[in-house]
Enzyme design. Structure first.
Site, PDB file in Angstrom:
ATOM      1  N   CYS A  73      -3.194   4.426   8.095  1.00  0.00           N
ATOM      2  CA  CYS A  73      -3.406   3.863   9.431  1.00  0.00           C
ATOM      3  C   CYS A  73      -2.221   4.137  10.356  1.00  0.00           C
ATOM      4  O   CYS A  73      -2.318   3.977  11.565  1.00  0.00           O
ATOM      5  CB  CYS A  73      -3.661   2.369   9.355  1.00  0.00           C
ATOM      6  SG  CYS A  73      -5.238   2.025   8.629  1.00  0.00           S
ATOM      7  N   GLN A  99      -5.287  -3.654  -2.080  1.00  0.00           N
ATOM      8  CA  GLN A  99      -4.821  -2.635  -3.038  1.00  0.00           C
ATOM      9  C   GLN A  99      -4.769  -3.173  -4.464  1.00  0.00           C
ATOM     10  O   GLN A  99      -4.367  -2.448  -5.378  1.00  0.00           O
ATOM     11  CB  GLN A  99      -3.440  -2.098  -2.620  1.00  0.00           C
ATOM     12  CG  GLN A  99      -3.426  -1.359  -1.293  1.00  0.00           C
ATOM     13  CD  GLN A  99      -4.184  -0.020  -1.337  1.00  0.00           C
ATOM     14  OE1 GLN A  99      -4.594   0.469  -2.393  1.00  0.00           O
ATOM     15  NE2 GLN A  99      -4.389   0.577  -0.169  1.00  0.00           N
ATOM     16  N   SER A 106     -11.645  -4.906   0.425  1.00  0.00           N
ATOM     17  CA  SER A 106     -12.379  -3.822   1.091  1.00  0.00           C
ATOM     18  C   SER A 106     -13.100  -2.980   0.045  1.00  0.00           C
ATOM     19  O   SER A 106     -12.522  -2.622  -0.990  1.00  0.00           O
ATOM     20  CB  SER A 106     -11.381  -2.951   1.866  1.00  0.00           C
ATOM     21  OG  SER A 106     -12.062  -1.983   2.618  1.00  0.00           O
ATOM     22  N   THR A 134     -26.587  -8.670  13.929  1.00  0.00           N
ATOM     23  CA  THR A 134     -27.500  -8.441  12.802  1.00  0.00           C
ATOM     24  C   THR A 134     -26.714  -8.032  11.557  1.00  0.00           C
ATOM     25  O   THR A 134     -25.886  -7.120  11.616  1.00  0.00           O
ATOM     26  CB  THR A 134     -28.510  -7.329  13.168  1.00  0.00           C
ATOM     27  OG1 THR A 134     -29.191  -7.741  14.348  1.00  0.00           O
ATOM     28  CG2 THR A 134     -29.509  -7.091  12.046  1.00  0.00           C
ATOM     29  N   ASN A 146       0.801  -1.235   0.000  1.00  0.00           N
ATOM     30  CA  ASN A 146       0.000   0.000   0.000  1.00  0.00           C
ATOM     31  C   ASN A 146       0.827   1.275   0.000  1.00  0.00           C
ATOM     32  O   ASN A 146       0.295   2.350  -0.239  1.00  0.00           O
ATOM     33  CB  ASN A 146      -0.969   0.000   1.195  1.00  0.00           C
ATOM     34  CG  ASN A 146      -0.310  -0.394   2.478  1.00  0.00           C
ATOM     35  OD1 ASN A 146       0.444  -1.357   2.539  1.00  0.00           O
ATOM     36  ND2 ASN A 146      -0.566   0.350   3.533  1.00  0.00           N
ATOM     37  N   HIS A 184     -14.317   0.175   0.279  1.00  0.00           N
ATOM     38  CA  HIS A 184     -14.096   1.622   0.183  1.00  0.00           C
ATOM     39  C   HIS A 184     -12.842   1.990  -0.608  1.00  0.00           C
ATOM     40  O   HIS A 184     -12.608   3.159  -0.892  1.00  0.00           O
ATOM     41  CB  HIS A 184     -14.114   2.285   1.570  1.00  0.00           C
ATOM     42  CG  HIS A 184     -12.876   2.094   2.395  1.00  0.00           C
ATOM     43  ND1 HIS A 184     -11.825   2.978   2.364  1.00  0.00           N
ATOM     44  CD2 HIS A 184     -12.531   1.140   3.282  1.00  0.00           C
ATOM     45  CE1 HIS A 184     -10.885   2.568   3.209  1.00  0.00           C
ATOM     46  NE2 HIS A 184     -11.289   1.448   3.769  1.00  0.00           N
TER      47      HIS A 184
HETATM   48  N1  PLP Z   1      -4.860  -3.812   3.877  1.00  0.00           N
HETATM   49  C1  PLP Z   1      -4.289  -2.903   3.077  1.00  0.00           C
HETATM   50  C2  PLP Z   1      -3.184  -3.330   2.165  1.00  0.00           C
HETATM   51  C3  PLP Z   1      -4.718  -1.573   3.092  1.00  0.00           C
HETATM   52  O1  PLP Z   1      -4.136  -0.671   2.300  1.00  0.00           O
HETATM   53  C4  PLP Z   1      -5.768  -1.215   3.968  1.00  0.00           C
HETATM   54  C5  PLP Z   1      -6.240   0.178   4.053  1.00  0.00           C
HETATM   55  O2  PLP Z   1      -5.517   1.114   4.203  1.00  0.00           O
HETATM   56  C6  PLP Z   1      -6.330  -2.204   4.779  1.00  0.00           C
HETATM   57  C7  PLP Z   1      -5.856  -3.478   4.713  1.00  0.00           C
HETATM   58  C8  PLP Z   1      -7.432  -1.885   5.751  1.00  0.00           C
HETATM   59  O3  PLP Z   1      -8.609  -1.573   5.091  1.00  0.00           O
HETATM   60  P1  PLP Z   1      -9.907  -1.125   5.907  1.00  0.00           P
HETATM   61  O4  PLP Z   1      -9.836   0.350   5.971  1.00  0.00           O
HETATM   62  O5  PLP Z   1     -11.064  -1.619   5.078  1.00  0.00           O
HETATM   63  O6  PLP Z   1      -9.826  -1.755   7.224  1.00  0.00           O
END
Ligand code: PLP
Length: 376
Positions: free
Chosen positions: A321, A179, A197, A235, A150, A199
């Site tokens: 993160c 990614q 994911s 739920t 990422n 989003h």
């Molecule tokens: N894994 C990778 C490689 C990511 O880039 C991200 C998000 O930054 C995640 C996991 C976590 O995604 P989520 O925001 O859906 O927890």
């Protein structure tokens, strides 16, 4: 505003939002209720799962709906480790996984007594099969390695890694494909578990998946009712799960066009960045074009981010993160880049929405910032 941070998150697609609004209003019943409204919601939810399974060429019961990729990664590590510890207590993860894998591994090690081996990166930013071979033991139960990094966009040789692990051990292979979805062909048939994911692909926040092969045992991390085969009680967030199929279908349908557009942009940015003094590009040319990492050696990451922000440009320094930690890229350090490069890194991430005009605006702003700081 110029947004160059699509690896962090993406805006929601119009089609997905419209579908969501409709489902949210019309199909609000509990998917586990026995009345006809509940049965209708359950039918739509299972239809969505079946559609995703078809798109991924897997079986519907191999797809667990979760709230985010971080949760999926927790299931893949902790859910799997707890359910399979009688087979061994050794786990291998790459040294540069997302914080959800790293923190889960650390917790398994420090609280639950598992042994973790961290795989190094080579200078090309990738995990090499030889290093997996060295780390693999008789008691290894799980190997977790992301497909696309990422921070740099480097692509790991997942099929080669998984083939080696399967041939030489009884361990299973998990791959974080967050990614990669919608941006390249996925080696899903090579692995035993994979994380996605919504989003990151113009879908809803609070929507994600864990693919896990049918024969695998996972311990429920949320103990409650019968939802998701008892693996994840509570739920169901049915409206979110119902529109996930559409989100993935649209991303896959448009994948080729998006790759083409972003590749052109990436090549242009690389060419222009290479003309600027003090800039070193960290993402190798063979990295996924959606992510481009560079260091400006005269300006630290935080200062650069703030300066770009002041000009209305959104970028990241490292994984979002970790953005509240010290601004040093562990991924660049693991690739063997020096501390200067790792503390001066900027991550650009593009999408089909990124325009040439935005890139030109960004490059101009970058040059101005470098000049301003040079004359201070
Ligand atoms: N894994 C990778 C490689 C990511 O880039 C991200 C998000 O930054 C995640 C996991 C976590 O995604 P989520 O925001 O859906 O927890």
């Amino acid at each position: 505003m110029v947004y160059l941070d699509y690896a962090s998150t993406t805006p929601i697609r119009k089609e997905v939002l419209e579908a969501y609004e409709k489902v949210l209003h019309t199909y609000f019943a509990n998917a586990d209720s026995l009345h006809q409204e509940g049965r209708k919601v359950n039918m739509l939810l299972e239809q969505s799962r079946a559609n995703i399974a078809q798109l991924f060429h897997v079986q519907a019961e191999e797809l667990l709906f979760t709230s985010c990729a971080s949760e999926s990664n927790n299931y893949a590590l902790k859910g799997f480790a707890f359910a399979n510890q009688n087979r061994g207590r050794h786990i291998i993860v790459s040294a540069v996984e997302h914080s959800s894998i790293m923190s889960s591994a650390k917790q398994l090690e420090e609280v639950f007594g598992f042994e973790i081996t961290y795989l190094p990166l080579r200078a090309d930013g990738r995990v090499h099969v030889e290093d997996v071979a060295k780390a693999l033991r008789k008691d290894t139960i799980l190997v977790s390695c992301m497909l696309v990094n990422n921070e740099t966009g480097c692509i790991n040789p997942i099929t080669a890694i998984a083939d080696y692990v399967h041939e030489h051990s009884r361990a299973v292979v998990h791959c974080d494909m967050v990614q990669a979805l919608g941006k390249m062909e996925l080696p899903l048939s090579s692995v035993d578990m994979a994380t996605f994911s919504a989003h990151k692909i113009f879908g809803l926040k609070g929507s994600a998946l864990l693919f896990h092969k049918k024969h695998l045992r996972l311990l429920p991390l949320i103990s409650a009712g019968q939802q998701e085969w008892g693996l994840r009680g509570g739920t169901s967030n049915a409206p979110v799960e119902i529109v996930l199929a559409k989100t993935i279908r649209l991303a896959l349908q448009e994948q080729e066009a998006h790759i083409h557009h972003v590749t052109q942009l990436n090549q242009y940015v690389r060419k222009e960045l290479s003309k600027i003094k003090d800039i070193e590009i960290n993402s190798p040319p063979e990295a996924l074009p959606f992510i481009l990492n560079f260091s400006c050696l005269s300006i630290g990451s935080e200062i650069m981010l703030n300066a770009l922000d002041a000009k209305g440009i959104c970028v990241s320094a490292q994984s979002t993160c970790n953005s509240k930690g010290k601004a040093i890229s562990h991924v660049l350090l693991a690739m063997g880049k020096d501390e200067l490069r790792a503390t001066h890194a900027v991550r650009l991430s593009f999408s089909h929405l990124t325009t040439k005009e935005e890139i030109v605006f960004f490059l101009q702003a970058l040059k101005e910032i470098i000049e301003e700081y040079a004359t201070r």
